[in-house]
Write an enzyme that holds these catalytic residues in place. Sequence first.
Site, PDB file in Angstrom:
ATOM      1  N   HIS A  34     -37.895  -4.843  -1.825  1.00 46.24           N
ATOM      2  CA  HIS A  34     -37.448  -3.574  -2.437  1.00 46.24           C
ATOM      3  C   HIS A  34     -38.324  -2.385  -2.040  1.00 46.24           C
ATOM      4  O   HIS A  34     -38.015  -1.251  -2.408  1.00 46.24           O
ATOM      5  CB  HIS A  34     -37.458  -3.662  -3.967  1.00 46.24           C
ATOM      6  CG  HIS A  34     -36.494  -4.652  -4.543  1.00 46.24           C
ATOM      7  ND1 HIS A  34     -35.151  -4.624  -4.255  1.00 46.24           N
ATOM      8  CD2 HIS A  34     -36.675  -5.695  -5.394  1.00 46.24           C
ATOM      9  CE1 HIS A  34     -34.541  -5.619  -4.912  1.00 46.24           C
ATOM     10  NE2 HIS A  34     -35.451  -6.286  -5.590  1.00 46.24           N
ATOM     11  N   ASP A  77     -32.469 -13.594  -1.480  1.00 48.31           N
ATOM     12  CA  ASP A  77     -32.907 -13.254  -2.839  1.00 48.31           C
ATOM     13  C   ASP A  77     -31.682 -12.734  -3.597  1.00 48.31           C
ATOM     14  O   ASP A  77     -30.776 -12.156  -3.001  1.00 48.31           O
ATOM     15  CB  ASP A  77     -33.984 -12.164  -2.749  1.00 48.31           C
ATOM     16  CG  ASP A  77     -34.606 -11.828  -4.084  1.00 48.31           C
ATOM     17  OD1 ASP A  77     -35.688 -12.363  -4.385  1.00 48.31           O
ATOM     18  OD2 ASP A  77     -33.998 -11.030  -4.851  1.00 48.31           O
ATOM     19  N   HIS A  82     -31.324 -10.259  -5.435  1.00 46.41           N
ATOM     20  CA  HIS A  82     -31.224  -8.798  -5.451  1.00 46.41           C
ATOM     21  C   HIS A  82     -31.022  -8.249  -4.035  1.00 46.41           C
ATOM     22  O   HIS A  82     -31.525  -8.826  -3.066  1.00 46.41           O
ATOM     23  CB  HIS A  82     -32.503  -8.190  -6.044  1.00 46.41           C
ATOM     24  CG  HIS A  82     -32.812  -8.661  -7.426  1.00 46.41           C
ATOM     25  ND1 HIS A  82     -33.685  -9.706  -7.679  1.00 46.41           N
ATOM     26  CD2 HIS A  82     -32.346  -8.251  -8.634  1.00 46.41           C
ATOM     27  CE1 HIS A  82     -33.757  -9.899  -9.001  1.00 46.41           C
ATOM     28  NE2 HIS A  82     -32.948  -9.043  -9.593  1.00 46.41           N
ATOM     29  N   ASP A 117     -34.308 -16.460  -7.062  1.00 47.37           N
ATOM     30  CA  ASP A 117     -33.815 -15.956  -8.345  1.00 47.37           C
ATOM     31  C   ASP A 117     -32.289 -16.002  -8.466  1.00 47.37           C
ATOM     32  O   ASP A 117     -31.744 -15.606  -9.493  1.00 47.37           O
ATOM     33  CB  ASP A 117     -34.362 -14.543  -8.640  1.00 47.37           C
ATOM     34  CG  ASP A 117     -34.413 -13.651  -7.423  1.00 47.37           C
ATOM     35  OD1 ASP A 117     -33.858 -14.025  -6.369  1.00 47.37           O
ATOM     36  OD2 ASP A 117     -35.003 -12.558  -7.513  1.00 47.37           O
TER      37      ASP A 117
HETATM   38 ZN    ZN Z   1     -35.043 -10.813  -6.528  1.00 51.97          ZN
END
Ligand code: ZN
Length: 282
Positions: free
Chosen positions: A106, A143, A145, A225
């Site tokens: 991120h 991931d 996200h 995750d």
């Molecule tokens: Zn994540």
Amino acid sequence: MELVSHADYARLHPTGRHPESRERIRVLHERLGGWIEPIPATRDDIERCHVPALVEVIRTTTEPTLLDLDTVCTETSYEAALLAAGGAIEAARVGGFAIVRPPGHHAMRDRAMGFCLFDNVAIAARRAQAELEVERVAIVDWDVHHGNGTEDIFRDDPSVLFVSLHQWPFYPGTGGPEEQGETLLNVPLPAGSTDEDYLRVFEEQVEPVVRRFEPQLVLVSAGFDAHEADPLAGMLVTEAGFRELARRSAALGPKVAAVLEGGYNLETLPRLVEAALEGFMS
Ligand code: ZN
């Protein structure tokens, strides 16, 4: 596949009760033995991907500070972040799996975000291009996200293909179906997606795009995750699903390396990482 890690990931960058904690690395080190130690990335490595002003903010932090709503920076975070990027660099060099923290995907060119300070996988990609006689790098990010930082860094760089599979709509909000490019593939998936859903889009969308790109190096942003027991997200991937995602990722190019991103259930994380290792090596 070599493991790349360092005891200092479990010592530096204390984040208190934050889900991205030193405990994540402690439970992994308890389960996994025998890793090679990286050296820290250099400032030049970091500045291939990030503006000097961001490096300065992190380098000069002397007391616990929030860089955004959920991104902690402490006195030892700069040292941890350089060592995390160094772990990714070493993994790319040896074809290993970097068990590092803080995670990276991120982190934007000009700011830290979402538990991430510097974008480890992006820094490893640029270093590989600079020193490993690698021109085309594919980054596959599973991931849960969207890897918005990695997308941001390589937006105008046709030498790096970025592919992200993620829950959407979800944090950080980007990576929707319209957000595509010549060397960018976003695969947004609804909450509740299963192994079958992931493997279907991997076969139908990810594999053709990566194969056409003909990467010389495949780097995996390996977050865990999307697991069914993860506390932060709403996907239903199982241990077998991660093993198969890893196996298929390793088949996408002549050389593969992986870098740990998210994964916040301390009870399941060790066996998910082991399953991915088995997949990468099968
Ligand atoms: Zn994540």
